[in-house]
Design a protein around this motif. Structure first.
Motif, PDB file in Angstrom:
ATOM      1  N   LEU A 236      21.853 -16.992 -11.370  1.00 12.51           N
ATOM      2  CA  LEU A 236      23.196 -17.511 -11.633  1.00 12.51           C
ATOM      3  C   LEU A 236      24.159 -17.051 -10.547  1.00 12.51           C
ATOM      4  O   LEU A 236      24.959 -17.846 -10.037  1.00 12.51           O
ATOM      5  CB  LEU A 236      23.680 -17.048 -13.003  1.00 12.51           C
ATOM      6  N   ALA A 237      24.092 -15.780 -10.177  1.00 12.80           N
ATOM      7  CA  ALA A 237      24.994 -15.245  -9.157  1.00 12.80           C
ATOM      8  C   ALA A 237      24.853 -16.003  -7.846  1.00 12.80           C
ATOM      9  O   ALA A 237      25.856 -16.328  -7.186  1.00 12.80           O
ATOM     10  CB  ALA A 237      24.720 -13.758  -8.945  1.00 12.80           C
ATOM     11  N   ALA A 238      23.623 -16.322  -7.462  1.00 18.56           N
ATOM     12  CA  ALA A 238      23.387 -17.036  -6.200  1.00 18.56           C
ATOM     13  C   ALA A 238      23.984 -18.435  -6.251  1.00 18.56           C
ATOM     14  O   ALA A 238      24.569 -18.917  -5.265  1.00 18.56           O
ATOM     15  CB  ALA A 238      21.885 -17.102  -5.918  1.00 18.56           C
ATOM     16  N   SER A 239      23.862 -19.110  -7.398  1.00 18.78           N
ATOM     17  CA  SER A 239      24.438 -20.449  -7.536  1.00 18.78           C
ATOM     18  C   SER A 239      25.957 -20.399  -7.453  1.00 18.78           C
ATOM     19  O   SER A 239      26.590 -21.243  -6.805  1.00 18.78           O
ATOM     20  CB  SER A 239      24.006 -21.076  -8.866  1.00 18.78           C
ATOM     21  N   LEU A 240      26.550 -19.411  -8.103  1.00 10.28           N
ATOM     22  CA  LEU A 240      28.011 -19.319  -8.111  1.00 10.28           C
ATOM     23  C   LEU A 240      28.567 -18.904  -6.753  1.00 10.28           C
ATOM     24  O   LEU A 240      29.692 -19.275  -6.398  1.00 10.28           O
ATOM     25  CB  LEU A 240      28.461 -18.350  -9.197  1.00 10.28           C
ATOM     26  N   ARG A 241      27.783 -18.152  -5.983  1.00 12.81           N
ATOM     27  CA  ARG A 241      28.238 -17.777  -4.644  1.00 12.81           C
ATOM     28  C   ARG A 241      28.490 -19.020  -3.788  1.00 12.81           C
ATOM     29  O   ARG A 241      29.408 -19.067  -2.971  1.00 12.81           O
ATOM     30  CB  ARG A 241      27.220 -16.862  -3.962  1.00 12.81           C
ATOM     31  N   LYS A 242      27.672 -20.039  -3.979  1.00 11.83           N
ATOM     32  CA  LYS A 242      27.848 -21.277  -3.221  1.00 11.83           C
ATOM     33  C   LYS A 242      29.193 -21.918  -3.552  1.00 11.83           C
ATOM     34  O   LYS A 242      29.875 -22.451  -2.672  1.00 11.83           O
ATOM     35  CB  LYS A 242      26.708 -22.249  -3.541  1.00 11.83           C
ATOM     36  N   LEU A 243      29.583 -21.864  -4.818  1.00 14.16           N
ATOM     37  CA  LEU A 243      30.883 -22.406  -5.215  1.00 14.16           C
ATOM     38  C   LEU A 243      32.021 -21.570  -4.641  1.00 14.16           C
ATOM     39  O   LEU A 243      33.012 -22.116  -4.135  1.00 14.16           O
ATOM     40  CB  LEU A 243      30.979 -22.461  -6.742  1.00 14.16           C
ATOM     41  N   LYS A 244      31.892 -20.254  -4.714  1.00 12.05           N
ATOM     42  CA  LYS A 244      32.929 -19.374  -4.183  1.00 12.05           C
ATOM     43  C   LYS A 244      33.122 -19.607  -2.686  1.00 12.05           C
ATOM     44  O   LYS A 244      34.252 -19.693  -2.203  1.00 12.05           O
ATOM     45  CB  LYS A 244      32.557 -17.909  -4.435  1.00 12.05           C
ATOM     46  N   GLN A 245      32.013 -19.724  -1.966  1.00 11.58           N
ATOM     47  CA  GLN A 245      32.095 -19.920  -0.523  1.00 11.58           C
ATOM     48  C   GLN A 245      32.748 -21.251  -0.167  1.00 11.58           C
ATOM     49  O   GLN A 245      33.320 -21.399   0.912  1.00 11.58           O
ATOM     50  CB  GLN A 245      30.690 -19.823   0.080  1.00 11.58           C
ATOM     51  N   ALA A 246      32.664 -22.208  -1.110  1.00 18.45           N
ATOM     52  CA  ALA A 246      33.276 -23.517  -0.885  1.00 18.45           C
ATOM     53  C   ALA A 246      34.720 -23.564  -1.359  1.00 18.45           C
ATOM     54  O   ALA A 246      35.360 -24.616  -1.282  1.00 18.45           O
ATOM     55  CB  ALA A 246      32.458 -24.594  -1.584  1.00 18.45           C
ATOM     56  N   GLY A 247      35.248 -22.448  -1.864  1.00 19.25           N
ATOM     57  CA  GLY A 247      36.659 -22.380  -2.224  1.00 19.25           C
ATOM     58  C   GLY A 247      36.992 -22.668  -3.674  1.00 19.25           C
ATOM     59  O   GLY A 247      38.153 -22.911  -4.003  1.00 19.25           O
ATOM     60  N   VAL A 248      35.999 -22.597  -4.561  1.00 17.75           N
ATOM     61  CA  VAL A 248      36.241 -22.859  -5.975  1.00 17.75           C
ATOM     62  C   VAL A 248      36.743 -21.586  -6.662  1.00 17.75           C
ATOM     63  O   VAL A 248      36.167 -20.507  -6.488  1.00 17.75           O
ATOM     64  CB  VAL A 248      34.954 -23.351  -6.675  1.00 17.75           C
ATOM     65  N   THR A 249      37.810 -21.716  -7.435  1.00 19.60           N
ATOM     66  CA  THR A 249      38.268 -20.619  -8.295  1.00 19.60           C
ATOM     67  C   THR A 249      37.387 -20.580  -9.533  1.00 19.60           C
ATOM     68  O   THR A 249      37.245 -21.580 -10.234  1.00 19.60           O
ATOM     69  CB  THR A 249      39.736 -20.826  -8.705  1.00 19.60           C
ATOM     70  N   LEU A 250      36.787 -19.419  -9.800  1.00 16.93           N
ATOM     71  CA  LEU A 250      35.869 -19.266 -10.932  1.00 16.93           C
ATOM     72  C   LEU A 250      36.485 -18.363 -11.996  1.00 16.93           C
ATOM     73  O   LEU A 250      36.872 -17.222 -11.715  1.00 16.93           O
ATOM     74  CB  LEU A 250      34.535 -18.672 -10.461  1.00 16.93           C
ATOM     75  N   LEU A 251      36.580 -18.901 -13.208  1.00 21.30           N
ATOM     76  CA  LEU A 251      37.108 -18.165 -14.358  1.00 21.30           C
ATOM     77  C   LEU A 251      36.078 -18.194 -15.478  1.00 21.30           C
ATOM     78  O   LEU A 251      35.147 -19.000 -15.463  1.00 21.30           O
ATOM     79  CB  LEU A 251      38.406 -18.815 -14.843  1.00 21.30           C
ATOM     80  N   ASN A 252      36.264 -17.321 -16.459  1.00 22.09           N
ATOM     81  CA  ASN A 252      35.375 -17.330 -17.613  1.00 22.09           C
ATOM     82  C   ASN A 252      36.177 -17.287 -18.906  1.00 22.09           C
ATOM     83  O   ASN A 252      37.186 -16.588 -19.005  1.00 22.09           O
ATOM     84  CB  ASN A 252      34.427 -16.126 -17.604  1.00 22.09           C
ATOM     85  N   GLN A 253      35.717 -18.072 -19.882  1.00 19.89           N
ATOM     86  CA  GLN A 253      36.245 -17.918 -21.231  1.00 19.89           C
ATOM     87  C   GLN A 253      35.070 -17.640 -22.163  1.00 19.89           C
ATOM     88  O   GLN A 253      34.025 -18.297 -22.102  1.00 19.89           O
ATOM     89  CB  GLN A 253      37.033 -19.135 -21.673  1.00 19.89           C
ATOM     90  N   ALA A 254      35.244 -16.626 -22.981  1.00 16.18           N
ATOM     91  CA  ALA A 254      34.219 -16.211 -23.928  1.00 16.18           C
ATOM     92  C   ALA A 254      34.747 -16.392 -25.345  1.00 16.18           C
ATOM     93  O   ALA A 254      35.955 -16.533 -25.564  1.00 16.18           O
ATOM     94  CB  ALA A 254      33.835 -14.750 -23.686  1.00 16.18           C
ATOM     95  N   VAL A 255      33.837 -16.387 -26.289  1.00 11.71           N
ATOM     96  CA  VAL A 255      34.188 -16.427 -27.707  1.00 11.71           C
ATOM     97  C   VAL A 255      33.737 -15.114 -28.328  1.00 11.71           C
ATOM     98  O   VAL A 255      32.609 -14.658 -28.084  1.00 11.71           O
ATOM     99  CB  VAL A 255      33.514 -17.617 -28.419  1.00 11.71           C
TER     100      VAL A 255
END
Length: 341
Positions: A236-255
């Motif tokens: 998961l971390a590797a997949s999200l790194r690609k988004l971060k490197q492309a300039g995506v703001t990543l947030l999380n919402q939990a229940v």
């Protein structure tokens, strides 16, 4: 500018679709995979008739075999307690089912939700839309044009949110077309995606997804749904790194879920794990009171005391906002930490 995706890379998209097709949908099959005694779950299995079970194999692989209290297993496995009818719980807890424009939930003044797809890759048993009439919000081409016209005619909308179900259940070519149409509306500034799919099938982060999501003028934001630190691994971390490197703001919402993440230690572990992979804790929701999910609920005072403990133990930027969503309100409702000093 549209990036041309090499044919070799385009095959990646079929990988996530293959994994989607291989999901566990039979509770007995998941029990066998996890080496849990089927005979102990005979009554629980029946709850699949209320809400189908769907669990991707990459998500199941994160569960501890032989452990009936695994926090990921408890989120997705059917339970006989879902048959309980609880006063104060509703099939439409957020008052969404009478939306006048199919495919659209315009709950907030400047933000609008598009119900891009009705299905999800994983069916969480506490889902507040488990009773939502998605069949009434499945749009044909003409209805999509009407939805886009609605956005175009409402200049106060500066952010469009892809929701569902899970919007990333849609194919990238459709999402690219939809994003291009929205990009042409000058009053829209941001595009937000609410999704759990990358968490349960990380290969969903394809080169084509990154292309359509990040190469428009719209500011890209992705809000993930991760409830427990065990959901986070290197894949998961590797997949999200690609988004971060492309300039995506990543947030999380939990229940906040009883017996799963309802302690300060578990919440601290989650927030630290999120920050390590470049995701900021955003919201911690108390349970939406949807019929069939009462066994996940906690008293509000427990939630408030938990957040107070997090404030003591973590920097402010790692403490999510504790909120409840109330049908008809113009935004999330923060819980008052002063109610229980």
């Amino acid at each position: 500018m549209t990036q041309i995706i090499p044919k070799k890379l385009m095959a990646v998209e079929s990988n996530w679709q293959k994994e989607l097709a291989m999901c566990f949908s039979d509770p007995v099959s998941l029990l066998n995979y996890l080496e849990l005694p089927v005979e102990c779950y005979k009554e629980d299995v029946k709850a699949r008739q209320l809400f189908p079970m769907r669990v991707p194999r990459p998500f199941a692989a994160k569960m501890k075999k032989g452990d009936p209290l695994d926090p990921l297993f408890l989120q997705v496995f059917t339970s006989q307690r879902e048959f309980q009818s609880t006063p104060g719980f509703s099939t439409d807890p957020l008052q969404e089912q009478n939306n006048q424009q199919p495919g659209i939930l315009h709950k907030y003044q400047n933000r609008l939700l598009l119900l891009v797809r009705g299905g999800c890759a994983v069916n969480c048993r506490y889902c507040f839309r488990r009773h939502f009439p998605y069949s009434d919000n499945h749009l044909n081409k003409q209805e999509w044009q009407q939805a886009l016209e609605y956005i175009a005619c409402n200049p106060q909308i500066d952010e469009v949110i892809y929701s569902g179900g899970d919007p990333l259940m849609a194919k990238d070519d459709f999402l690219a077309w939809l994003t291009t149409e929205i990009e042409n509306m000058s009053h829209v500034k941001r595009l937000r995606i609410h999704t759990r799919l990358p968490v349960v099938i990380p290969s969903r982060i394809t080169p084509e997804l990154i292309s359509w999501f990040t190469q428009s003028r719209l500011k890209p934001v992705m809000v993930l749904h991760i409830n427990h630190a065990n959901e986070i691994d290197e894949t998961l971390a590797a997949s999200l790194r690609k988004l971060k490197q492309a300039g995506v703001t990543l947030l999380n919402q939990a229940v906040l879920l009883k017996g799963i993440n309802d302690s300060a230690d578990k919440q601290v572990a989650l927030n630290e794990a999120l920050f390590e992979i470049g995701v900021m804790p955003y919201y911690l929701h108390v349970l939406d009171k949807v019929q069939g999910a009462e066994h996940f609920d906690l008293p509000e005072v427990n939630a408030i005391n938990l957040i107070k403990e997090l404030i003591k133990r973590q920097p402010g930027y790692l403490v999510p906002k504790l909120v409840r969503e109330i049908g008809g309100q113009p935004g999330k409702t923060p819980l008052d930490l002063q109610l229980h000093p």
